[in-house]
Design a protein around this motif. Structure first.
Motif, mmCIF file in Angstrom:
data_model
loop_
_atom_site.group_PDB
_atom_site.id
_atom_site.type_symbol
_atom_site.label_atom_id
_atom_site.label_comp_id
_atom_site.label_asym_id
_atom_site.label_seq_id
_atom_site.Cartn_x
_atom_site.Cartn_y
_atom_site.Cartn_z
ATOM 1 N N GLN A 26 6.984 71.207 37.248
ATOM 2 C CA GLN A 26 7.707 70.720 36.076
ATOM 3 C C GLN A 26 7.025 71.169 34.784
ATOM 4 O O GLN A 26 7.694 71.545 33.809
ATOM 5 N N ARG A 27 5.698 71.118 34.774
ATOM 6 C CA ARG A 27 4.971 71.579 33.585
ATOM 7 C C ARG A 27 5.185 73.074 33.354
ATOM 8 O O ARG A 27 5.352 73.518 32.212
ATOM 9 N N ARG A 28 5.181 73.867 34.414
ATOM 10 C CA ARG A 28 5.398 75.308 34.271
ATOM 11 C C ARG A 28 6.801 75.598 33.746
ATOM 12 O O ARG A 28 6.984 76.437 32.846
ATOM 13 N N PHE A 29 7.789 74.926 34.278
ATOM 14 C CA PHE A 29 9.148 75.139 33.812
ATOM 15 C C PHE A 29 9.309 74.722 32.351
ATOM 16 O O PHE A 29 10.006 75.394 31.578
ATOM 17 N N ALA A 77 11.456 79.921 21.996
ATOM 18 C CA ALA A 77 10.831 80.545 20.831
ATOM 19 C C ALA A 77 11.221 82.010 20.708
ATOM 20 O O ALA A 77 11.398 82.539 19.606
ATOM 21 N N ALA A 78 11.379 82.711 21.825
ATOM 22 C CA ALA A 78 11.706 84.141 21.783
ATOM 23 C C ALA A 78 13.189 84.414 21.911
ATOM 24 O O ALA A 78 13.647 85.514 21.619
ATOM 25 N N GLY A 79 13.967 83.428 22.282
ATOM 26 C CA GLY A 79 15.375 83.626 22.562
ATOM 27 C C GLY A 79 16.207 84.144 21.414
ATOM 28 O O GLY A 79 16.997 85.085 21.588
ATOM 29 N N PRO A 80 16.102 83.595 20.191
ATOM 30 C CA PRO A 80 16.986 84.059 19.091
ATOM 31 C C PRO A 80 16.844 85.533 18.778
ATOM 32 O O PRO A 80 17.811 86.167 18.342
ATOM 33 N N ASP A 81 15.669 86.127 18.974
ATOM 34 C CA ASP A 81 15.457 87.532 18.648
ATOM 35 C C ASP A 81 15.471 88.435 19.875
ATOM 36 O O ASP A 81 15.161 89.620 19.770
ATOM 37 N N TRP A 82 15.791 87.856 21.050
ATOM 38 C CA TRP A 82 15.696 88.642 22.295
ATOM 39 C C TRP A 82 16.750 89.749 22.304
ATOM 40 O O TRP A 82 17.935 89.527 22.125
ATOM 41 N N GLY A 83 16.281 90.998 22.468
ATOM 42 C CA GLY A 83 17.182 92.124 22.575
ATOM 43 C C GLY A 83 17.618 92.743 21.264
ATOM 44 O O GLY A 83 18.317 93.749 21.245
ATOM 45 N N ARG A 84 17.215 92.161 20.149
ATOM 46 C CA ARG A 84 17.611 92.731 18.849
ATOM 47 C C ARG A 84 16.656 93.844 18.461
ATOM 48 O O ARG A 84 15.443 93.774 18.668
ATOM 49 N N LEU A 128 7.749 77.373 30.232
ATOM 50 C CA LEU A 128 8.609 78.561 30.210
ATOM 51 C C LEU A 128 9.821 78.336 29.306
ATOM 52 O O LEU A 128 10.237 79.243 28.568
ATOM 53 N N ASP A 129 10.379 77.123 29.360
ATOM 54 C CA ASP A 129 11.525 76.825 28.498
ATOM 55 C C ASP A 129 11.137 76.886 27.019
ATOM 56 O O ASP A 129 11.912 77.399 26.184
#
Length: 202
Positions: free
Chosen positions: A178-181, A190-197, A184-185
């Motif tokens: 649970q702590r690892r997940f 934190a990186a999601g909004p800029d992912w792939g741009r 990771l979340d």
């Protein structure tokens, strides 16, 4: 050995996470508990059970006495309760006889006793156990029965202890997952909004 190897493998690994080291130490502790603590618990429980049963058997031998009972006649089968639709088969009914015996205080008594495996006839003599009041009681516990019960108790406690250790280990692993997940979340958020741009993070 696998748990110890896991602890050593994560000791200086640059990819080691704190939860990896906790998981390895948990596995090592669980392995030691299974190998040492569970058998010790079973051994102590078996000894305690044996001591208790031996004392109970001694008390039984002090207060229970074998007497000779003379068979008078076969006893009719007990009546089935009215709530039962039909009585049990004859082979399943308890076989009893009426018998007469003299208790240790010299008083003659008559009552229903369990019949032996063979067909008892009037005049046959059977050995029964009675208390000081002359009532029919069970035979005192034999030493072999004491040992069997002690072994069963010790084995049961050992397996119960092992099951508890395994349950705690699985609970710890679940909490670590649970702590690892959760970590990771948070990293993904934190990186999601800029992912792939193109040019993200520059």
């Amino acid at each position: 050995m696998r748990a110890a190897a896991g602890v050593w493998r994560w000791r200086h690994n640059p990819l080691r996470r704190p939860t990896d080291l906790i998981e390895a130490w948990t596995a090592l502790a669980a392995a030691l508990m299974l190998l040492l603590a569970a058998p010790a618990v079973g051994w102590f429980a078996g000894n305690a059970t044996e001591d208790s049963l031996r004392q109970a058997a001694r008390q039984q031998r002090m207060h229970r006495h074998p007497v000779v009972a003379t068979v008078l006649r076969p006893a009719p089968p007990p009546r089935s309760p009215a709530s039962e639709a039909e009585p049990p088969p004859a082979r399943e009914r308890p076989r009893t006889v009426w018998a007469r015996w003299t208790s240790v205080d010299g008083v003659g008594r008559t009552g229903r006793i369990a019949a032996p495996p063979h067909d008892a006839r009037a005049g046959d003599e059977l050995t029964v156990w009675t208390d000081r009041a002359g009532r029919i009681v069970a035979r005192p516990m034999e030493p072999a029965a004491v040992r069997v019960h002690a072994v069963l108790a010790g084995t049961g406690f050992a397996f119960a202890s092992a099951g508890l250790v395994e349950a705690v280990r699985r609970l710890v692993l679940w909490r670590l997952s649970q702590r690892r997940f959760a970590r990771l979340d948070r990293a993904w958020a934190a990186a999601g909004p800029d992912w792939g741009r193109t040019g993200a993070g520059s």
